[in-house]
Write an enzyme that holds these catalytic residues in place. Structure first.
Site, PDB file in Angstrom:
ATOM      1  N   ASP A  83      -1.749   6.677   0.094  1.00 10.34           N
ATOM      2  CA  ASP A  83       0.210   7.069   0.447  1.00 10.34           C
ATOM      3  C   ASP A  83       0.092   7.383  -0.896  1.00 10.34           C
ATOM      4  OD1 ASP A  83       2.513   5.007   1.241  1.00 10.34           O
ATOM      5  OD2 ASP A  83       2.384   5.397  -1.848  1.00 10.34           O
ATOM      6  N   GLU A 119       1.466  10.392  -3.293  1.00 12.46           N
ATOM      7  CA  GLU A 119       2.945  10.459  -4.803  1.00 12.46           C
ATOM      8  C   GLU A 119       3.364  12.005  -4.254  1.00 12.46           C
ATOM      9  OE1 GLU A 119       5.190   8.205  -4.900  1.00 12.46           O
ATOM     10  OE2 GLU A 119       3.531   6.787  -4.411  1.00 12.46           O
ATOM     11  N   ALA A 120       4.457  12.931  -4.067  1.00 16.46           N
ATOM     12  CA  ALA A 120       4.552  14.157  -4.073  1.00 16.46           C
ATOM     13  C   ALA A 120       6.003  14.561  -5.263  1.00 16.46           C
ATOM     14  CB  ALA A 120       4.993  14.286  -2.955  1.00 16.46           C
ATOM     15  N   ASP A 143       3.180  10.698   5.189  1.00 16.25           N
ATOM     16  CA  ASP A 143       1.995  10.846   4.464  1.00 16.25           C
ATOM     17  C   ASP A 143       1.502  12.516   5.678  1.00 16.25           C
ATOM     18  OD1 ASP A 143       1.766   8.940   1.875  1.00 16.25           O
ATOM     19  OD2 ASP A 143       2.901   7.961   4.408  1.00 16.25           O
ATOM     20  N   HIS A 170       5.750   3.031  -6.219  1.00 21.29           N
ATOM     21  CA  HIS A 170       5.668   4.309  -6.295  1.00 21.29           C
ATOM     22  C   HIS A 170       4.827   4.922  -7.002  1.00 21.29           C
ATOM     23  CE1 HIS A 170       9.481   4.558  -4.328  1.00 21.29           C
ATOM     24  NE2 HIS A 170      10.409   3.597  -5.126  1.00 21.29           N
ATOM     25  N   ASP A 228       1.184   1.636  -4.090  1.00 23.65           N
ATOM     26  CA  ASP A 228       1.515   1.443  -3.198  1.00 23.65           C
ATOM     27  C   ASP A 228       0.783   1.130  -2.298  1.00 23.65           C
ATOM     28  OD1 ASP A 228       4.186   1.544  -4.049  1.00 23.65           O
ATOM     29  OD2 ASP A 228       4.649   3.085  -3.551  1.00 23.65           O
TER      30      ASP A 228
END
Length: 312
Positions: free
Chosen positions: A97, A99-100, A197, A256, A261
């Site tokens: 998962d 994060e961006a 993703d 988040h 996650d």
């Protein structure tokens, strides 16, 4: 012994998936159907009592409890008929998962870059999280994180400033997977919470970093599809927090955070496997496009991870 999580007609653009090769004329299937009828008429308390009798999980909404009990009976009946080959499923599931980078409202022209790459390694035999990987990534196009992004993810400017760029982190990911003999000694599949993703974040990041899309991530299990099809719920009920709630669980950790996650998604996957679901690859990337994989496709593990070549 796990039921296939069939792709619904809606997911396959109206095409019916191929019927199972099992011979449904066998009397055992009539017994299963009769038992299912009894289970459908049971109250939530009766369901929980019967599940407790078999030392099964009793948490979850009524539809989840019904599905759990039906699959238990089905598995018992089919095992009497024919022993189940335990070697035909993935040895491991790798939950990812990302994060961006992001901005409030996410303007359409904003380019998302991966800033956290977590993996949770789920052993499908023991149904336990066996290992985890986590590295932060230094963004190149928008090196300065927005306040919105920092608040949402908990990832600070100092963390990404000190991090490696994406190609180096991907190399570290591949080395970590190789050390665990994924794709060589052990079969495995990637799993994500939705399509984005892989089809969006990883796809965009590979273009930014001028590397080809990695072959090990070209197919994956979208757990939202699997959950919706298995428990027969609409797509609106397949958000992470709702899936946990319906299964009788609370979110554990910081929302988040990519690693937290991923751990929570793995908890959902474990419960689904316990409930009799055979989590199968149901999405893939082909020529840069997101496509659905039919539930009747052969169950194949992902290839041994290799560092992709740089684009010309």
């Amino acid at each position: 012994g796990r039921q296939h999580c069939r792709i619904s007609d809606q997911e396959t653009n109206g095409k019916n998936s191929t019927a199972s090769s099992n011979d449904f004329s066998d009397p055992v299937y009539k017994e299963i159907a009769i038992t299912n009828g009894y289970i459908n008429r049971m109250t939530r308390d009766e369901l929980r009592s019967k599940l407790a009798e078999f030392k099964l999980e009793t948490r979850g909404v009524k539809d989840v409890l019904k599905k759990r009990l039906k699959n238990y009976y089905k598995k018992q009946k089919l095992m009497q008929k024919e022993p189940i080959n335990g070697d035909s499923y993935y040895d491991y599931i790798c939950v990812v998962d990302f994060e961006a980078t992001c901005e409030e409202g996410n303007p359409p022209e904003f380019v998302h870059e991966i800033i956290e790459f977590p993996i949770v390694l789920l052993n499908t035999r023991t149904l336990e999280i066996e290992d985890t990987f986590q590295q932060y990534v230094k963004p190149e196009i928008n090196p300065k994180l927005s306040n919105f992004c920092i608040t949402l993810t908990g990832i600070t400017q100092d963390i990404v400033d000190k991090a490696d760029t994406f190609p180096q982190v991907l190399q570290n990911v591949i080395e970590w997977m190789r050390q665990r003999e994924l794709g060589t000694k052990y079969s495995y599949s990637m799993l994500t919470d939705g399509s984005w993703d892989m089809s969006k974040f990883l796809n965009i990041q590979c273009r930014i970093s001028r590397i080809k899309y990695p072959s090990f991530a070209k197919k994956w299990i979208n757990i939202r599809k699997s959950y919706g099809n298995f428990y027969k719920v609409p797509r609106s009920q397949t958000k992470l927090t709702i899936m946990l709630e319906k299964l009788g669980m609370n979110y554990d950790g910081r929302p988040h955070s990519g690693l937290d996650d991923s751990k929570n998604i793995a908890r959902i996957a474990i419960r689904m496997l316990q409930d009799g679901c055979e989590l199968r690859v149901n999405e893939r990337m082909h020529a840069g496009q997101l496509m659905t994989v039919s539930s009747s496709a052969p169950l194949e593990g992902a290839p041994a991870p290799q560092m992709p070549r740089y684009r010309n």
